[in-house]
Write an enzyme that holds these catalytic residues in place. Structure first.
Site, mmCIF file in Angstrom:
data_model
loop_
_atom_site.group_PDB
_atom_site.id
_atom_site.type_symbol
_atom_site.label_atom_id
_atom_site.label_comp_id
_atom_site.label_asym_id
_atom_site.label_seq_id
_atom_site.Cartn_x
_atom_site.Cartn_y
_atom_site.Cartn_z
ATOM 1 N N LYS A 38 0.867 -1.173 0.000
ATOM 2 C CA LYS A 38 0.000 0.000 0.000
ATOM 3 C C LYS A 38 0.906 1.227 0.000
ATOM 4 O O LYS A 38 1.473 1.604 1.025
ATOM 5 C CB LYS A 38 -0.911 0.027 1.230
ATOM 6 C CG LYS A 38 -2.000 1.062 1.090
ATOM 7 C CD LYS A 38 -2.286 1.841 2.356
ATOM 8 C CE LYS A 38 -1.330 2.924 2.686
ATOM 9 N NZ LYS A 38 -1.302 4.088 1.813
ATOM 10 N N GLU A 57 10.305 0.787 10.143
ATOM 11 C CA GLU A 57 11.300 1.827 9.813
ATOM 12 C C GLU A 57 10.617 3.160 10.055
ATOM 13 O O GLU A 57 9.815 3.614 9.237
ATOM 14 C CB GLU A 57 11.742 1.692 8.351
ATOM 15 C CG GLU A 57 12.434 0.375 8.028
ATOM 16 C CD GLU A 57 13.849 0.301 8.574
ATOM 17 O OE1 GLU A 57 14.378 1.316 9.062
ATOM 18 O OE2 GLU A 57 14.421 -0.802 8.558
ATOM 19 N N CYS A 92 14.156 10.418 6.489
ATOM 20 C CA CYS A 92 14.207 10.006 7.890
ATOM 21 C C CYS A 92 15.607 10.134 8.451
ATOM 22 O O CYS A 92 15.792 10.292 9.642
ATOM 23 C CB CYS A 92 13.737 8.561 8.000
ATOM 24 S SG CYS A 92 14.612 7.460 6.893
ATOM 25 N N GLU A 136 10.699 16.191 14.012
ATOM 26 C CA GLU A 136 11.355 15.880 12.744
ATOM 27 C C GLU A 136 11.042 17.047 11.798
ATOM 28 O O GLU A 136 9.880 17.266 11.457
ATOM 29 C CB GLU A 136 10.740 14.579 12.212
ATOM 30 C CG GLU A 136 11.699 13.704 11.506
ATOM 31 C CD GLU A 136 11.057 12.397 11.044
ATOM 32 O OE1 GLU A 136 9.878 12.131 11.330
ATOM 33 O OE2 GLU A 136 11.767 11.642 10.373
#
Ligand code: NAP
Length: 486
Positions: free
Chosen positions: A182, A258, A292, A389
């Protein structure tokens, strides 16, 4: 240049389930936009639970035959995928740029990186081994038999529309598993194109299924609750990762997670500053900072702070911003308006608390989701961007005076994906490598992603590894047989 959408025919902008390309059972669709213009570029099928479970039917039916396919044959199909992606690199790269916004040069890099997972795991597919040994007390033998875990569900993010899927599909297929991917709703086209390429090279129906949807929550929940699913691999935010881990627990699924990062990049006074600057530019600006493993906090030792900051700000200020498909563009559009707003708020928050803007810091007017390369200094410890982040082209610089101090600051986060250290002192580099609470460390390097290396985080950055030999182990269970042999 022709329209990048030409590579994906309308019949392939649909769900890939078993041997079919089909509309959602409900007939629903959703639109995909070019983030640099806000214009619609395609419409794709919007799957619901019925479609998700149809993909699981296909993956389950194909499982036994794929697992029994000789490893060499599976390997050859992965090699063929690598070759096809490499030959069609330009088409794939343009599609990535169109739906995701990154500059074309970066998209080409992603294709090379993503394709390499297929080559690497083609080589791993034929090296899956068990063991045979005598039990320590004698009397019987111990045999270990690696087996594919079973049908896998993959949920991937928008920031690397090809590579994040390739990193899961390639090892799964190498191990003998079937898959349902997906992709992120904002970037479904590249994954559909990959499925089309894999169909063309001869990967059997049902082995690679792709379900595009704007109803991720309900579709993925249904897949994780079904007993036929045996593994979840997710790449995305820590927040969503926690939700999916809870769901996976109900079905006791194998998981690879992850998740998000908050990388510290540490420049020591003894570093080669040219190397540190190159490394910091890559670690901060690769993928427009939407990575990331992006350097989220740049710590510079006091004696070199002034020089490093001035040279870094100059390089950041010289980058050109524009549509990723245009020549000479270094910094493309961010994924959406929410992303630009979040970054703008983080910068405003830091400035309100006393930070100074050296470069950038003002969002431009006009269409598309752009934010300029930005450098901030005097960033106080309570600034939100040091905890959140950033996921964009904004670099906060903070000075430090001792290794203990910077190590403590670097580790003061729930995340633990990667850290970067620039020093010419080997012992210092090794002390940081041992002391940083991260799954990965870049030493005098800003680029660490490599299909032949084990990628993954600790703490709330994730569970498990992708790439390298460890990558295929995530898709194998081990059956142990005790064999009586007095
Ligand atoms: P995200 O919001 O967590 O979404 C990731 C994927 O999860 C998308 O496919 C999304 O679908 C789906 N999703 C969202 N909510 C869901 C739910 N309730 N149930 C099931 N699926 C759900 O992350 P993102 O914004 O796409 O990506 C950025 C994040 O990914 C950052 O935190 C980044 O650090 C992380 N990331 C980590 C790595 C790594 O290797 N550690 C690599 C790349 C990115 P929709 O698109 O439909 O929302």
């Amino acid at each position: 240049m022709s329209d990048p959408m030409n590579v994906l025919a309308p019949e392939h902008r649909r769900l890939r389930i078993g041997d079919a390309w089909r509309d959602a059972a409900s007939g629903a669709t959703f639109v995909v936009e070019d983030p640099a213009t806000g214009k619609t570029i395609a419409e794709v099928a919007d799957a619901d639970v019925v479609d998700g479970l149809a993909a699981l039917d296909a993956a389950s039916k194909a499982m036994a035959e794929w697992a029994a396919t000789p490893p060499r044959k599976r390997s050859e199909l992965l090699t063929a995928t690598y070759r096809a992606l490499t030959e069609r690199s330009e088409e794939v790269a343009r599609l990535i740029t169109l739906e995701m916004g990154k500059p074309l040069a970066e998209a080409r890099g992603e294709v090379a990186y993503g394709a390499e997972f297929f080559r690497w795991f083609a080589e791993e597919a034929v090296r899956v081994e068990g063991r045979y040994n005598t039990a320590p007390a004698g009397g019987y033998r111990i045999l270990t038999v690696p087996k594919p875990v079973g049908p896998c569900v993959f949920v991937t993010p928008w920031n690397f529309p090809l590579a994040m899927g390739a990193r899961k599909i390639a090892p799964a297929l190498a191990a003998g598993c079937t898959t349902i991917t997906k992709p992120a709703a904002q970037t479904p086209l590249t994954m559909l194109f990959l499925a089309r390429i894999m169909e063309e090279v001869g990967v059997p129906p049902g082995v690679v299924n792709v379900v595009t949807t704007e109803r991720a929550g309900e579709v993925v929940s249904a897949l994780l609750a079904d007993r036929r699913t045996r593994k979840l691999s997710f790449t995305g935010s820590t927040e969503v990762g926690r939700v999916l881990l809870r769901q996976a627990a109900d079905n006791v699924l194998r998981t690879s997670m992850e998740l998000g990062g908050n990388a510290a990049l540490i420049v020591c006074a003894d570093a080669d500053l040219d190397v540190a600057l190159d490394g910091a530019m890559v670690a901060k600006m690769r993928n427009i900072g939407e990575s990331c493993i992006a350097a989220n906090r740049i710590y510079v030792e006091e004696p070199v702070r002034e020089e490093f900051t001035a040279r870094f700000a100059k390089r950041m200020g010289a980058l050109s911003v524009g549509h990723g498909l245009d020549d000479g563009v270094d910094v493309g559009a961010l994924i959406d308006e929410a992303s630009v707003t979040k970054i703008d708020e983080l910068v405003a928050d830091a400035v309100n608390r006393g930070a100074r803007v050296l470069v950038g810091g003002e969002r431009p007017d006009g269409p598309g989701h752009f934010y300029p390369p930005t450098v901030l200094v005097d960033v106080p410890e309570d600034a939100r961007m040091l905890e959140a982040e950033i996921f964009g082209p904004v670099a906060p610089i903070i000075s430090f005076t001792s290794d203990d101090e910077v190590m403590a600051k670097a580790n003061d986060t729930e995340h633990g994906l990667v850290g970067y250290v620039f020093t010419r002192d080997l012992q210092r580099a090794l002390r940081f490598t041992e002391g940083l609470e991260t799954g990965m460390v870049g030493i005098n390097r800003g680029l660490i992603s490599d299909p032949s290396a084990p990628f993954g985080g600790v703490k709330q950055s994730g569970i498990g590894k992708e790439g390298s030999h460890e990558g295929i182990l995530e898709y194998l269970d081990v059956t142990y047989a005790a064999i009586d042999l007095p």
